[in-house]
Enzyme design. Sequence first.
Site, short mmCIF file in Angstrom:
data_model
loop_
_atom_site.label_atom_id
_atom_site.label_comp_id
_atom_site.label_asym_id
_atom_site.label_seq_id
_atom_site.Cartn_x
_atom_site.Cartn_y
_atom_site.Cartn_z
N ASP A 245 26.04 39.70 23.68
CA ASP A 245 27.10 40.90 24.92
C ASP A 245 27.79 41.15 24.52
OD1 ASP A 245 27.12 41.76 27.30
OD2 ASP A 245 28.68 40.29 28.12
N HIS B 25 34.70 49.92 32.47
CA HIS B 25 35.49 49.06 32.37
C HIS B 25 35.91 48.48 31.36
CE1 HIS B 25 34.37 44.60 32.71
NE2 HIS B 25 33.97 44.77 31.89
N ARG C 36 46.02 43.95 30.74
CA ARG C 36 47.67 44.04 30.09
C ARG C 36 48.60 45.15 30.06
NH1 ARG C 36 43.03 43.45 26.43
NH2 ARG C 36 42.95 45.72 26.64
N GLU D 11 27.99 40.59 36.43
CA GLU D 11 28.62 41.92 35.68
C GLU D 11 27.75 42.83 35.35
OE1 GLU D 11 30.10 40.84 32.23
OE2 GLU D 11 32.82 40.68 32.96
N GLU E 152 24.60 44.78 33.97
CA GLU E 152 24.96 45.49 32.37
C GLU E 152 23.17 46.03 32.33
OE1 GLU E 152 26.10 42.73 29.60
OE2 GLU E 152 28.03 41.72 30.83
N ASP F 72 25.37 39.02 33.83
CA ASP F 72 26.44 38.66 33.72
C ASP F 72 27.18 38.09 33.91
OD1 ASP F 72 27.44 37.07 31.40
OD2 ASP F 72 28.37 38.90 30.91
N ARG G 276 35.64 34.75 36.53
CA ARG G 276 36.43 35.40 36.17
C ARG G 276 38.67 34.19 36.03
NH1 ARG G 276 34.46 39.16 34.13
NH2 ARG G 276 33.51 40.13 35.28
N GLN H 108 38.18 32.96 32.62
CA GLN H 108 38.04 33.16 31.83
C GLN H 108 39.22 34.09 31.06
OE1 GLN H 108 35.75 37.26 32.51
NE2 GLN H 108 36.18 38.20 30.62
N LYS I 157 31.68 31.99 30.75
CA LYS I 157 30.37 33.18 30.70
C LYS I 157 29.48 32.96 30.49
CE LYS I 157 32.14 36.99 29.89
NZ LYS I 157 31.86 38.29 31.51
N THR J 167 22.61 33.88 33.08
CA THR J 167 23.29 34.91 33.26
C THR J 167 21.19 35.66 33.79
OG1 THR J 167 23.93 34.93 30.28
CG2 THR J 167 22.62 37.11 31.42
N THR K 276 29.31 45.50 30.60
CA THR K 276 29.45 46.03 32.30
C THR K 276 29.74 47.52 31.79
OG1 THR K 276 31.13 44.03 32.59
CG2 THR K 276 30.55 45.63 34.09
N GLU L 5 36.68 45.21 39.52
CA GLU L 5 37.07 46.19 38.99
C GLU L 5 37.17 46.34 40.32
OE1 GLU L 5 34.22 46.44 35.97
OE2 GLU L 5 35.30 48.36 35.75
MN MN Z 1 29.64 40.71 30.44
#
Ligand code: MN
Length: 420
Positions: free
Chosen positions: A128, A135, A144, A201, A203, A235, A239, A242, A255, A259, A352, A366
């Site tokens: 991935d 994203h 951050r 996600e 993708e 995907d 969160r 993660q 993750k 999938t 993503t 998001e």
């Molecule tokens: Mn992904």
Amino acid sequence: MNRFVVPADAKSWISVDPMSDFPIQNLPFGLAAPKGRNEAVVVAIGDQALDLQALQAAGLIDEEEYPILDSFIELTGERLSRLRQAVFDLLVDSNRALRDNKKARERAFIPLDKANLQVPIPPPAFVDFYSGIHHASNVGKMFRPDHPPLLPNYRWIPIGYNGRASSVYPSGEGVVRPKGQVKSAGDEPPTWGPTLEMDFELEMGFYVSHGQDPGKRITTTAAEDHMLGLVIVNDWSARDVQRWEYQPLGPFLAKSFGTTVSPWIVTLDALEPFRIKGMDQEPPPLPYLRNHGSPHFDIELEVWIQSVKMSKPQLLSRSNMKYLYWSLAQQLAHQTSNGTPVEFGDLYATGTISGPEEGTYGSMLELTWRGQQPITLDETGETRRFLEDGDMVTMKAYAQSDGFRIGFGACTGTVQPALT
Ligand code: MN
């Protein structure tokens, strides 16, 4: 490589709705497992799947030239293009060989709603990437906040990680809410339980056709000749898991639980008319990553959601594949740049693909801005920060032309309750 592009004005003797994902210009490959029959390599046309082995049994497609295995076609490069052309020849309105052969027709056509489509190729390896720049910026802003949204390496390296191939599921299969270790700011120690931040996600992905031996690399110029075609990839992500586990080595159990891929491999031949240059890359990539020609694709992307209480799905997001910063060719060139071998059926997801503004984002993270701006489901008034049990997520992708669309079918999955 010689690609076979179906003329825009070509018509089939099979009637195809103008809004269908599968006009004669598309002819994508899939794997069907209809009840009471063997698995079959199929090509989609309108609302039908065409069984290629049945066409071979009827003598309409050469068995020696196109060795189609039980599981899938180990057909690569120009031979795959020629097979697609052979299918086109049987379906175009001027050809009567299949149209007038009732017995072959009855054996070869399977209605799509009875095809029981599988993962087109169970991938030996899954990677991935993280090539959607909007994203990556959004995630940077959320996680951050005191630093620039993109890490310093983002515009130099196509960032990615080696994912889990054993949990790649076909469209329509449920995905069980994973359990995992989470730790919120005040928690001491961390806790273990079902994720409270189940996410999708949006993708796209490509399948590798012929691979490359250890110690050799695939250049950006050659990369597309090593691709069978594209699929939609969801995907699934946890969160909260993660956030706690991803430093310093990247995603792992957040993750690896699931999938989902769409059932049809849409060939680059079919997507040829939808090539675009894509966004400018600044600074220019290092020489081994330079793009050539128009390496991106103008493909519309949609995400839909339907809760258990809703009678029909609601559109959550609308994006486009053009928002990738790194092209597919750059991704494969980068993967093999250190001599890593790749093989037939390896699956590479893009990362993503979010657009630049609200309503175009490719994840709940998001869309609700980390849960701070819940989404209302209009029909029932329910709200969502992340996904609830029973929520069905459907992703769609299509390239739109005057008079026809090259579609991918649906990539659907429903969140199942966590195991006890
Ligand atoms: Mn992904």
